[in-house]
Scaffold this active site. Structure first.
Site: not given
Lengths: 425, 425
Positions: A143, A250, A263, A243, A152
């Site tokens: 993940h 986010q 969240k 979740d 990233r």
């Protein structure tokens, strides 16, 4: 092996072969009926064993369950029961196992037997604990790498600290809800990369995250870390955890202090808490950890668990589609490592705290634990069984997660955690 | 103006001119003595007014304080009292004001008067609330810019979202401690930029953060945001808050999910909760917000407060040195904005939640709210009154924060929050 785990055991209750709740499981939960009010129970086949009723009828009289019996069995959460400690949980589970054995007439032939068992279809299951604190870890390498490739650096997706410590962040405890609670699509502030300014409105990128979570069974004193070899002793049991995440909210808020409103609108927890004792036969070694973790995170024995995970999406009208199959054994960091890390700075635990794993993705494209990963950030929608496409969740969609471990013909299940998305108010 | 705020009011108790607790303040707290056990009280001069004793003696008999009176005044936290709602807090504060007025003989001349007042020096003050949830905001522009200059980009220190929303993150509720609790230096994992690998050991960069925090007085339902014009109605009161920080641990862990173990070892909270009613005369406009916030964060009336803040450092042996003087009016984002943002996604509030401001730094070098800023990341140590130098905190150092607002000869004080650093176990 714990006696209650013996694969040869069977109950005098008729239990379907595919049930998540054979006599070897006996998870704890809180149920409610209009007549009984909230009570602590144990799942057995299609039934709930009412622990308050057992207590009232003297079935625990020879056990020392502490000063909170019987009222701890008549509460809206397991917290009071859990606070009695590991010896008490084990005594109660062992007694439930004995009373349900096919060859034990004590409950089976008791005239009040039917008052101690309720059909699951006749009860409302509640949130099993009132969590004082909630941490969400980020412990699946697959993940973290998938997310890192998206946001990233495709060639160097993991942050430099990832393989050195189980990254985690504090989550919002107040918005953890019982399975079956509808999930209101959140409003929020978001900004597309090419937008001049942010705007406010309903999230357009509502997602789930497939997680498991453990619940702590012990309070510790501030300044006193739990050594890793004792970490599992502080764990009461495990649940399934969704979740829910609003990716657009986010994405805009998260730098530099981490996820917040993307969240905190809701997280869903499954009703039955499966004990580590029940999961003992499913202990496996985790992935090889390279580099070797620092001493405070180092363990020898296997601390991972082989638990099958599955997610399905059911549109408002139309059949369910299984959209992912994963396994908790894929997690890089174990629960023992998470808890040793959490307390390494002296942070104290409370009874009923929740520690979630982070999204559990596997190595294959059909084992990814979020739509973010399944659709490559929303760029590759996929088809459901009814022919419609999904990048992120639509109003009316229901996400259902289920989990079970299986061996020697015994299935130790978690049941499911489900939630349906409602439109913004 | 609220009647209890009248600057002309004075009490029949002798109150020193510099006291933080004149009759116009009347903050709530929880105190304990061996004889009385834990009780809810109101600070007045050098005394605590014992609300349980007042209740027992009938001084609230004509008020409707709800079904939890008197036992809500005999609890280890204010939560039960706060849960009764704003009308009840206001009635009790107004009654305390009346009973303490110089010209009211009801309590002054009552034979049981002395049983209702305890000297502050004879009581132990407890943590005022048991916080279910704790958020830490990042609402001082000067602080965010100072941190950004150190770690982000000296020419563009603020993250792109900073002026659009009050950035915040979830903190750890379990490790929030009462003023006076010793702070154990945390162990943790850290990695110097030039180190090959991380190591584990006592933090070498232990810091404080000067913050204020508000406590919510109302539970809200999930999915129901609080509009900004009603946000302050959900606030019970304010405290001083020291968000102890281990910069080396924080620096290594914080990307990508935010602060975690660098914060969760301890946060200290002041014992007296000052009501918004008492602070009403100190309402001021905040800094001009440019760009104008989105509608859900937009307000017209002033929602900032002019409260002087001061931090002193006292070494194990030697005198205290005042190391910073700041003011809560410097905060860019108001409490109303913070709370409107927090709930904008539907996140629910609980009674007794804690919402901290983030470090409050001012525009001048002597108004910075952390050692990180005062020493430019530890590169410019400064001298204390005893001649020793500090970059970060040493074992034995005590950090004391105090705060008060002052106008028309009336000082509305918060008292102080203090903590002493102990060596790692």
């Amino acid at each position: 092996m714990v006696a209650a785990n013996n694969p040869a055991l069977h109950a005098w209750i008729d239990i379907p072969a595919t049930s998540h709740f054979p006599i070897q499981n006996l998870p704890f939960g809180v149920f409610e009926t209009p007549e009984r009010g909230p009570r602590v129970g144990v799942a057995i086949g299609d039934y709930v064993l009412d622990l308050y009723a057992l207590s009232q009828r003297g079935f625990f009289d020879d056990l020392d369950l502490g000063p909170n019996e019987p009222k701890m069995f008549r509460r809206r959460s397991l917290n009071s029961f859990i606070a009695q400690g590991r010896t008490v949980w084990r005594s109660v589970r062992q007694r439930a196992s004995e009373l349900l054995r096919h060859d034990n007439p004590a409950l089976r032939d008791d005239e009040t037997m039917q008052a101690c068992l309720v059909r699951q279809r006749d009860v409302q299951m509640l949130r099993p604990v009132k969590p004082g604190n909630y941490t969400d870890f980020y412990s699946s390498l697959e993940h973290a790498a998938n997310v890192g490739r998206l946001f990233r650096d495709p060639t160097n997706p993991l942050p430099p600290n990832w393989r050195h410590l189980p990254i985690g962040y504090h989550g919002r405890a107040s918005s953890i809800v019982a399975s079956g609670t509808d999930i209101r699509r959140p409003n929020g502030q978001r900004k597309a990369p090419d937008a001049v300014a942010p705007s406010f409105g309903p999230s357009q990128q509502l997602d789930f995250e497939l997680e498991m979570a453990f619940i702590t069974g012990r309070a510790t004193e501030l300044g006193h870390p739990i050594p890793i070899q004792h970490a599992e002793e502080a764990i009461f049991g495990l649940v399934l955890f969704n979740d829910w995440s609003a990716r657009d909210i986010q994405g805009w808020e998260t730098v530099p202090l981490g996820p917040f409103l993307g969240k905190s609108f809701a997280s869903s927890i499954s009703p039955w808490v499966v004990t580590l004792d029940a999961l003992e036969p499913f202990r496996v070694a985790g992935p090889v950890q390279e580099p070797e973790p620092l001493l405070y995170l180092r363990t020898v024995d296997p601390h991972h668990f082989d638990i099958n995970l599955e997610v399905s999406l059911t549109p408002a009208e139309g059949p369910a589609t299984t959209i992912t199959r994963s396994n908790s054994r894929y997690l890089y960091w174990s629960m023992a490592q998470q808890l040793a890390h959490q307390t390494s700075n002296g942070c104290n635990l409370q009874v009923g705290d929740l520690y979630a794993s982070g999204t559990i993705s596997g190595p294959t494209p059909d084992s990814l634990g979020s739509l973010l990963e399944l659709t490559l950030g929303g760029t590759r929608p996929f088809a459901l069984a009814d022919g419609t496409q999904r990048d992120f969740l639509l109003d009316g969609d229901t996400i259902t997660m289920c989990a079970y471990a299986e061996k020697d013909g015994v299935r130790i299940g978690f049941g499911e955690v489900a939630g349906t998305v409602l439109s913004t108010l």
